[in-house]
Design an enzyme around this catalytic site. Structure first.
Site, short mmCIF file in Angstrom:
data_model
loop_
_atom_site.label_atom_id
_atom_site.label_comp_id
_atom_site.label_asym_id
_atom_site.label_seq_id
_atom_site.Cartn_x
_atom_site.Cartn_y
_atom_site.Cartn_z
N ASP A 269 -8.14 -4.94 -1.16
CA ASP A 269 -8.57 -5.74 -2.31
C ASP A 269 -8.34 -7.24 -2.13
O ASP A 269 -8.92 -8.03 -2.87
CB ASP A 269 -7.82 -5.29 -3.57
CG ASP A 269 -8.23 -3.89 -3.97
OD1 ASP A 269 -9.44 -3.64 -4.01
OD2 ASP A 269 -7.35 -3.05 -4.21
N HIS B 232 0.84 -1.20 0.00
CA HIS B 232 0.00 0.00 0.00
C HIS B 232 0.87 1.24 0.00
O HIS B 232 1.96 1.24 0.58
CB HIS B 232 -0.92 0.02 1.23
CG HIS B 232 -2.07 0.95 1.04
ND1 HIS B 232 -2.00 2.28 1.36
CD2 HIS B 232 -3.29 0.74 0.52
CE1 HIS B 232 -3.14 2.85 1.05
NE2 HIS B 232 -3.95 1.95 0.53
#
Ligand code: COA
Length: 385
Positions: A322, A271
């Site tokens: 996700d 991330h």
């Protein structure tokens, strides 16, 4: 400060930040991502509390109004949303002419852009009118996504049911029958978890477009395009493709090591801001497990856990939002290429909230580029080059 200090610089300062990492490009009270703590807050509220106690509709109110609603206010918002679930017949007709093999996220992008033609107040950017546009967009996203799936399968779209909340209604329109209470609740929380995430790429795109005082449909169309990329919202579909490619928990170790050796990115990991567990992944991991238990097939959950373990061991990377949403939606029987449009069904609440903020205190977003090209190049006529 002297006038000279305020004057625009002819040349931007050297040392621009690649990908604008760490640069605050707007002020916002919408949400904050505390990357080191693994914390996400919406308008001051911890995402874990909202996931435990709130609903998607209440979260929408919070994002747009900076506070939780009173009962009457929430009822009014729900009534407004339900009243706008339907999409114009002209847009349904347009959808029927789109190639069946079109990616649903692209269908969403095109139809959202087309919706603007049928909204006579779209160019009114006052707060009141913009909130009304935000209601329409948020109400119509699920209808468009479900209709896109039905139409490409040669089916008539299911008319939205104004008795249902957004989560229930979406699953109902997709499958043609009301979802189980557990599926509807899980989906509602998934919508809360995806609603906003500070200045991510699609939200930034929305704010850049809104900053030109273009209308909300245009800003949201740009946001959908940004979301569609595999480094952003497109990652959830890519995760499920990877899991299907791996095929079995016994193959995980070899598959991931080989992929990493080939410098392939494993979708659903890493991330730009979080340096620890993405707090949204905590809930989605539990949903993936619950779906496995309810469907009696733990394969996708177990495979996901193994990928998580190997990625931590090999790269020290955590799963992001996700990763576990992929197996959760898969076990809910949702087609792979709808995962990103579903992300948008939720994120429209955040995009519109950011656009409202942008309109309320607008300044054209116009950064500079650090020029790295040649200077003083001499023009040579084409015949002499
Ligand atoms: N798989 C393998 N390696 C990864 C990785 C992944 N998913 N994510 C990051 N890395 C590695 C990079 O290769 C890089 O290694 P290097 O320093 O040896 O070159 C390092 O970690 C830093 O990665 P970088 O892409 O520069 O981090 P970033 O902060 O710019 O990017 C993402 C963040 C999200 C774009 C990136 O982690 C990614 O591409 N993830 C996969 C896509 C995804 O899941 N997107 C959804 C985000 S919510």
């Amino acid at each position: 400060m002297s006038d000279k200090a305020n004057a625009p610089t002819a040349t931007p300062a050297a040392g621009s930040s690649a990908g604008l990492r760490g640069v605050a490009a707007a002020t916002s009270s919408m949400s904050d991502v505390l990357g080191d703590k693994g914390q996400l807050i919406y308008q001051g509220f911890d995402i874990h509390d909202l996931a435990a106690y709130s609903t998607f509709e209440e979260t929408i109110f919070l994002l747009w109004n900076k506070r939780l609603p009173k009962q009457a206010e929430l009822d009014e918002l729900k009534r407004d949303l339900c009243a706008h679930y339907e999409i114009p017949a002209e847009v349904i007709a347009l959808m029927k002419r789109i190639p069946r093999e079109a990616d649903p996220i692209d269908v969403l992008r095109t139809t959202i852009s087309a919706l603007e033609f049928y909204d006579p107040t779209s160019r009114n950017l006052s707060r009141d009118a913009s909130v009304k546009t935000a209601v329409k967009l948020t109400a119509q996203f699920p209808t468009l996504v479900a209709a896109a799936d039905r139409i490409r399968n040669g089916l008539e779209p299911v008319k939205p049911n104004p008795q249902f909340n957004i989560a229930t209604n979406f699953l109902y329109m997709l499958k043609g029958e009301p979802p189980s209470e557990q599926d509807a609740k899980m989906f509602d929380v998934a919508l809360i978890l995806h609603a906003d995430h500070e200045l991510n790429a699609s939200t930034f795109a929305a704010r850049v477009v809104a900053g030109t005082l273009a209308d909300m449909y245009g800003a949201v169309t740009a946001a959908i395009a940004a979301l569609s990329g595999p480094l952003h919202g497109g990652a959830n579909t890519a995760v499920m493709k990877t899991l299907l490619e791996i095929g079995d928990v016994a193959n995980v170790d070899g598959f991931i090591k080989k992929a990493l050796a080939e410098k392939r990115k494993i979708m659903g990991f890493g991330h730009a801001v979080y340096r620890t567990e993405d707090p949204r992944a905590t809930h989605l991991r539990r949903f993936s497990q619950e779906m496995g238990e309810r469907t009696g097939d733990m394969k996708w959950y177990e495979m996901s856990r193994k990928v998580e373990e190997v990625m931590m061991r090999e790269k020290g990377l955590y799963p992001n939002v996700d990763f576990f949403s992929a197996s959760t939606y898969y076990m809910m029987g949702i087609p792979l290429d709808l995962y990103t449009p579903i992300f948008a069904v939720s994120r429209i609440s955040g995009w519109t909230g950011h656009i409202l903020e942008q309109y309320a205190d607008n300044k054209l977003i116009r950064p500079r580029a650090e020029y790295i090209g040649a200077r003083d190049a001499k023009y040579i006529p084409i015949a002499e080059r």
